[in-house]
Enzyme design. Structure first.
Site, PDB file in Angstrom:
ATOM      1  N   GLY A   1       6.317  -5.527   4.740  1.00 53.63           N
ATOM      2  CA  GLY A   1       6.193  -4.247   4.044  1.00 53.63           C
ATOM      3  C   GLY A   1       4.987  -3.455   4.516  1.00 53.63           C
ATOM      4  N   TYR A   2       3.867  -4.147   4.629  1.00 50.78           N
ATOM      5  CA  TYR A   2       2.639  -3.516   5.118  1.00 50.78           C
ATOM      6  C   TYR A   2       2.822  -3.014   6.546  1.00 50.78           C
ATOM      7  CZ  TYR A   2      -2.429  -3.239   6.136  1.00 50.78           C
ATOM      8  OH  TYR A   2      -3.687  -2.830   6.492  1.00 50.78           O
ATOM      9  N   ASN A   3       3.481  -3.828   7.375  1.00 56.68           N
ATOM     10  CA  ASN A   3       3.694  -3.432   8.767  1.00 56.68           C
ATOM     11  C   ASN A   3       4.632  -2.244   8.883  1.00 56.68           C
ATOM     12  OD1 ASN A   3       2.015  -5.458   9.571  1.00 56.68           O
ATOM     13  ND2 ASN A   3       3.602  -6.784  10.420  1.00 56.68           N
TER      14      ASN A   3
END
Length: 259
Positions: free
Chosen positions: A162-164
């Site tokens: 998700g962060y990526n």
């Protein structure tokens, strides 16, 4: 706004905006730009930390420092920041999109809310701030936009999907804007750190030592980076001498990914 005596440096007379600048990497970047002579607008969503950071910076570096509190994940928030910067410091030459942070979870444990928060904090803040500050850079035919990305986009660190997604969007925005506005004298680059010794990482080391060690184990140098090591790369990209560097995602990562 705090005002103190002036010093001279390589960014003398330039105005820099640092989002997410009340702590961690953002605060370190603000300090580096101040040391080079810039006037700095520090923005953050946390008013208490922001007030403390503004006072600290003004006392330590003898510069004009302005602070602005607000949520930059919506266009109106970014516009308010641009207006405040113009009012207190003047036209902006340097924009550092450091506002971010996210929820690190295995992908299927994310909720719609945690995914949206992660995208908002990282990608949308960068989109809106770039959009509202670009026109004055184009008019002046000079500008520096420096985004703070993530080396995890390249190394596929566990639980970072998700962060990526958010930081990868920032990396893509970097190359697109760099090509579109190169002839306008505006350079756009991303600095992508790996794990860095910030307050947030100290909390991870206390709450989940195994996870913290996994982050460090991914770094061939065997340690986390330091805030100053990231800030020094940002400071270089802010200089006029960096005029031929644009459209790049530059990792500051202890070798966790290598070309």
């Amino acid at each position: 706004m705090s005002v103190a005596t002036d010093t001279r440096g390589d960014l003398e007379g330039q105005v820099a905006v640092v989002t997410g600048g009340a702590h961690g990497i953002g605060l370190g970047i603000a300090e580096s730009l101040l040391r080079l002579g810039a006037k700095v607008m520090v923005s953050d969503v946390n008013k208490e930390k922001l007030d403390a950071a503004g006072e600290k910076l003004a006392k330590a570096y003898g510069k004009t420092v302005a602070t602005h509190v607000g949520d930059l994940s919506r266009e109106r928030g970014a516009m308010a920041l641009q207006r405040a910067t113009q009012k207190y410091l003047g036209s902006t030459q340097i924009l550092v999109n450091c506002a971010g942070g996210g929820v690190i979870l295995p992908f299927l444990e994310h909720t719609p809310e945690t995914l949206k928060a992660t995208i908002d904090r990282n990608l949308w803040t960068t989109i809106w701030c770039s959009r509202v500050f670009l026109p004055e850079m184009i008019a002046a035919r000079y500008g520096r936009i420096i985004n703070i990305g993530a080396d995890s986009v390249r190394n596929g660190l566990a639980d970072h999907a998700g962060y990526n997604a958010a930081k990868g969007g920032m990396h893509g925005l970097t190359t697109g804007l760099a090509r579109e506005f190169a002839r306008d004298g505006v350079t756009v680059n991303t600095v992508a750190p790996c794990v860095v010794n910030t307050e947030a990482f100290v909390r991870v080391k206390k709450s989940d030592p195994e996870l913290a060690q996994r982050f460090v184990d991914a770094v061939p140098l065997g340690r986390a980076g330091e805030v100053g090591e990231v800030a020094s790369m940002v400071a270089y990209l802010a200089l006029r001498e960096a005029a031929f560097v644009t459209g790049q995602v530059i990792s500051v990562n202890g070798g966790s990914t290598m070309l």
